[in-house]
Design a protein around this motif. Structure first.
Motif, PDB file in Angstrom:
ATOM      1  N   ASP A  68       0.852  -1.188   0.000  1.00 38.83           N
ATOM      2  CA  ASP A  68       0.000   0.000   0.000  1.00 38.83           C
ATOM      3  C   ASP A  68       0.886   1.235   0.000  1.00 38.83           C
ATOM      4  O   ASP A  68       1.995   1.216   0.519  1.00 38.83           O
ATOM      5  CB  ASP A  68      -0.864   0.057   1.265  1.00 38.83           C
ATOM      6  N   LEU A  69       0.372   2.316  -0.584  1.00 37.06           N
ATOM      7  CA  LEU A  69       1.013   3.616  -0.425  1.00 37.06           C
ATOM      8  C   LEU A  69       0.142   4.398   0.538  1.00 37.06           C
ATOM      9  O   LEU A  69      -1.041   4.625   0.272  1.00 37.06           O
ATOM     10  CB  LEU A  69       1.116   4.363  -1.754  1.00 37.06           C
ATOM     11  N   LEU A  70       0.703   4.784   1.662  1.00 36.92           N
ATOM     12  CA  LEU A  70      -0.031   5.521   2.673  1.00 36.92           C
ATOM     13  C   LEU A  70       0.232   7.006   2.506  1.00 36.92           C
ATOM     14  O   LEU A  70       1.348   7.410   2.183  1.00 36.92           O
ATOM     15  CB  LEU A  70       0.398   5.068   4.068  1.00 36.92           C
ATOM     16  N   HIS A  71      -0.809   7.800   2.714  1.00 31.07           N
ATOM     17  CA  HIS A  71      -0.699   9.257   2.602  1.00 31.07           C
ATOM     18  C   HIS A  71      -0.424   9.845   3.984  1.00 31.07           C
ATOM     19  O   HIS A  71      -1.274   9.755   4.873  1.00 31.07           O
ATOM     20  CB  HIS A  71      -2.008   9.859   2.079  1.00 31.07           C
ATOM     21  N   ASP A  72       0.718  10.461   4.126  1.00 33.72           N
ATOM     22  CA  ASP A  72       1.027  11.162   5.361  1.00 33.72           C
ATOM     23  C   ASP A  72       0.075  12.341   5.546  1.00 33.72           C
ATOM     24  O   ASP A  72      -0.313  12.674   6.649  1.00 33.72           O
ATOM     25  CB  ASP A  72       2.484  11.636   5.330  1.00 33.72           C
ATOM     26  N   CYS A  73      -0.344  12.952   4.442  1.00 34.18           N
ATOM     27  CA  CYS A  73      -1.198  14.147   4.464  1.00 34.18           C
ATOM     28  C   CYS A  73      -2.685  13.814   4.524  1.00 34.18           C
ATOM     29  O   CYS A  73      -3.505  14.699   4.758  1.00 34.18           O
ATOM     30  CB  CYS A  73      -0.927  14.989   3.219  1.00 34.18           C
ATOM     31  N   ASP A  74      -3.066  12.572   4.284  1.00 38.65           N
ATOM     32  CA  ASP A  74      -4.471  12.140   4.271  1.00 38.65           C
ATOM     33  C   ASP A  74      -5.312  12.816   3.193  1.00 38.65           C
ATOM     34  O   ASP A  74      -6.517  12.987   3.357  1.00 38.65           O
ATOM     35  CB  ASP A  74      -5.135  12.341   5.633  1.00 38.65           C
ATOM     36  N   VAL A  75      -4.700  13.204   2.095  1.00 37.07           N
ATOM     37  CA  VAL A  75      -5.432  13.799   0.970  1.00 37.07           C
ATOM     38  C   VAL A  75      -5.367  12.778  -0.170  1.00 37.07           C
ATOM     39  O   VAL A  75      -4.309  12.602  -0.777  1.00 37.07           O
ATOM     40  CB  VAL A  75      -4.822  15.152   0.546  1.00 37.07           C
ATOM     41  N   MET A  96      -0.278  -1.764   8.505  1.00 38.24           N
ATOM     42  CA  MET A  96       0.179  -0.390   8.754  1.00 38.24           C
ATOM     43  C   MET A  96      -0.898   0.620   8.362  1.00 38.24           C
ATOM     44  O   MET A  96      -1.098   1.620   9.059  1.00 38.24           O
ATOM     45  CB  MET A  96       1.459  -0.098   7.957  1.00 38.24           C
ATOM     46  N   ASN A  97      -1.595   0.338   7.262  1.00 39.00           N
ATOM     47  CA  ASN A  97      -2.651   1.221   6.811  1.00 39.00           C
ATOM     48  C   ASN A  97      -3.784   1.279   7.840  1.00 39.00           C
ATOM     49  O   ASN A  97      -4.303   2.357   8.149  1.00 39.00           O
ATOM     50  CB  ASN A  97      -3.177   0.756   5.446  1.00 39.00           C
ATOM     51  N   MET A  98      -4.155   0.133   8.384  1.00 38.42           N
ATOM     52  CA  MET A  98      -5.214   0.093   9.400  1.00 38.42           C
ATOM     53  C   MET A  98      -4.773   0.826  10.676  1.00 38.42           C
ATOM     54  O   MET A  98      -5.557   1.560  11.282  1.00 38.42           O
ATOM     55  CB  MET A  98      -5.587  -1.355   9.746  1.00 38.42           C
ATOM     56  N   ARG A  99      -3.524   0.647  11.066  1.00 34.04           N
ATOM     57  CA  ARG A  99      -3.000   1.339  12.249  1.00 34.04           C
ATOM     58  C   ARG A  99      -2.972   2.852  12.019  1.00 34.04           C
ATOM     59  O   ARG A  99      -3.353   3.636  12.890  1.00 34.04           O
ATOM     60  CB  ARG A  99      -1.600   0.833  12.578  1.00 34.04           C
ATOM     61  N   ASP A 100      -2.559   3.263  10.821  1.00 37.05           N
ATOM     62  CA  ASP A 100      -2.537   4.678  10.455  1.00 37.05           C
ATOM     63  C   ASP A 100      -3.951   5.257  10.513  1.00 37.05           C
ATOM     64  O   ASP A 100      -4.162   6.350  11.041  1.00 37.05           O
ATOM     65  CB  ASP A 100      -1.933   4.840   9.058  1.00 37.05           C
ATOM     66  N   ARG A 101      -4.927   4.532   9.995  1.00 38.86           N
ATOM     67  CA  ARG A 101      -6.325   4.974  10.048  1.00 38.86           C
ATOM     68  C   ARG A 101      -6.789   5.164  11.487  1.00 38.86           C
ATOM     69  O   ARG A 101      -7.437   6.147  11.823  1.00 38.86           O
ATOM     70  CB  ARG A 101      -7.236   3.945   9.369  1.00 38.86           C
ATOM     71  N   GLU A 102      -6.470   4.191  12.343  1.00 33.24           N
ATOM     72  CA  GLU A 102      -6.867   4.264  13.753  1.00 33.24           C
ATOM     73  C   GLU A 102      -6.238   5.480  14.435  1.00 33.24           C
ATOM     74  O   GLU A 102      -6.914   6.237  15.124  1.00 33.24           O
ATOM     75  CB  GLU A 102      -6.450   3.003  14.506  1.00 33.24           C
ATOM     76  N   LYS A 104      -5.184   8.200  13.199  1.00 35.19           N
ATOM     77  CA  LYS A 104      -5.653   9.476  12.671  1.00 35.19           C
ATOM     78  C   LYS A 104      -7.162   9.645  12.801  1.00 35.19           C
ATOM     79  O   LYS A 104      -7.723  10.615  12.307  1.00 35.19           O
ATOM     80  CB  LYS A 104      -5.233   9.619  11.206  1.00 35.19           C
ATOM     81  N   GLY A 105      -7.827   8.677  13.452  1.00 37.88           N
ATOM     82  CA  GLY A 105      -9.257   8.792  13.682  1.00 37.88           C
ATOM     83  C   GLY A 105     -10.107   8.611  12.448  1.00 37.88           C
ATOM     84  O   GLY A 105     -11.198   9.166  12.352  1.00 37.88           O
ATOM     85  N   ARG A 106      -9.636   7.797  11.488  1.00 37.62           N
ATOM     86  CA  ARG A 106     -10.397   7.592  10.267  1.00 37.62           C
ATOM     87  C   ARG A 106     -11.055   6.226  10.199  1.00 37.62           C
ATOM     88  O   ARG A 106     -11.697   5.900   9.216  1.00 37.62           O
ATOM     89  CB  ARG A 106      -9.485   7.752   9.038  1.00 37.62           C
ATOM     90  N   ALA A 107     -10.911   5.402  11.214  1.00 35.90           N
ATOM     91  CA  ALA A 107     -11.470   4.052  11.158  1.00 35.90           C
ATOM     92  C   ALA A 107     -12.928   4.071  11.583  1.00 35.90           C
ATOM     93  O   ALA A 107     -13.355   4.904  12.361  1.00 35.90           O
ATOM     94  CB  ALA A 107     -10.665   3.120  12.069  1.00 35.90           C
ATOM     95  N   GLY A 108     -13.681   3.148  11.047  1.00 33.02           N
ATOM     96  CA  GLY A 108     -15.095   3.072  11.398  1.00 33.02           C
ATOM     97  C   GLY A 108     -15.688   1.755  10.961  1.00 33.02           C
ATOM     98  O   GLY A 108     -14.988   0.822  10.614  1.00 33.02           O
ATOM     99  N   ARG A 109     -17.012   1.685  10.966  1.00 30.36           N
ATOM    100  CA  ARG A 109     -17.721   0.460  10.607  1.00 30.36           C
ATOM    101  C   ARG A 109     -18.513   0.657   9.324  1.00 30.36           C
ATOM    102  O   ARG A 109     -18.997   1.743   9.038  1.00 30.36           O
ATOM    103  CB  ARG A 109     -18.689   0.087  11.714  1.00 30.36           C
ATOM    104  N   ARG A 110     -18.666  -0.444   8.586  1.00 28.92           N
ATOM    105  CA  ARG A 110     -19.536  -0.505   7.409  1.00 28.92           C
ATOM    106  C   ARG A 110     -19.281   0.603   6.392  1.00 28.92           C
ATOM    107  O   ARG A 110     -20.205   1.185   5.845  1.00 28.92           O
ATOM    108  CB  ARG A 110     -20.995  -0.499   7.836  1.00 28.92           C
ATOM    109  N   GLY A 111     -18.016   0.954   6.192  1.00 25.50           N
ATOM    110  CA  GLY A 111     -17.674   1.916   5.151  1.00 25.50           C
ATOM    111  C   GLY A 111     -17.899   3.366   5.520  1.00 25.50           C
ATOM    112  O   GLY A 111     -17.654   4.246   4.730  1.00 25.50           O
ATOM    113  N   VAL A 112     -18.371   3.629   6.734  1.00 27.35           N
ATOM    114  CA  VAL A 112     -18.531   5.020   7.159  1.00 27.35           C
ATOM    115  C   VAL A 112     -17.429   5.324   8.152  1.00 27.35           C
ATOM    116  O   VAL A 112     -17.269   4.643   9.153  1.00 27.35           O
ATOM    117  CB  VAL A 112     -19.911   5.264   7.810  1.00 27.35           C
TER     118      VAL A 112
END
Length: 161
Positions: A68-75, A96-102, A104-112
């Protein structure tokens, strides 16, 4: 990438004025909010993610589907790849992508996502960002407003980097 493909690629990129600014993709954007770029290989045309293509070109590394390529900027439409500290993209794996999401507060359920954006809303936001950059150019306040989902006139607690 050959010279003509590289020129065509960078016609679809708008770089911010500072060395650490995003390089925003203003070409095609997919339903997931990430850019798409058409290339021809072995006589066949196919769509690729522009950040992956540029990353491979500049680093000389071939990215397998498991990388995966992870965005440091989240854009999602940022394609700022550089060798060194200014790069907004870095290699990772799914974990790493899942940890980065967590983190940065971007993780959630069912695609939201916790920030309240679905996949469709991410695509809408990326297209709105592209439209702002194409219409008025690189304007930090306008870009910040699109990324935050607020009106440009609304006061902010923090400035966008």
């Amino acid at each position: 990438m050959d010279t003509s493909e590289l020129e065509r690629f960078f016609q679809k990129v708008r770089k911010g004025p500072r060395p650490d600014d995003c390089w925003l993709w203003v070409g095609a954007i997919g339903d997931d909010g990430y850019g798409r770029f058409s290339i021809r290989r072995d006589g066949r045309e196919r769509m690729v993610r522009p950040q992956r293509l540029l990353y491979e070109h500049l680093t000389g590394r071939t990215l397998t589907p498991k990388v995966d390529l992870l965005h440091d900027c989240d854009v999602p439409i940022c394609v700022h790849v550089s060798i060194g500290e200014d790069s907004h993209l870095f290699e990772g794996d799914d974990r790493m992508n899942m940890r980065d999401r967590e983190q940065k507060g971007r993780a959630g359920r069912r695609g939201v996502l916790r920030r309240g954006l679905s996949r469709k809303q991410h695509a809408i936001r990326s297209r709105a960002l592209r439209q702002v950059v194409l219409t008025i150019g690189w304007d930090r306040d306008a870009i910040s407003a699109v990324l935050s989902g607020n009106a440009p006139s609304q006061p902010r607690l923090f400035d966008w980097p």
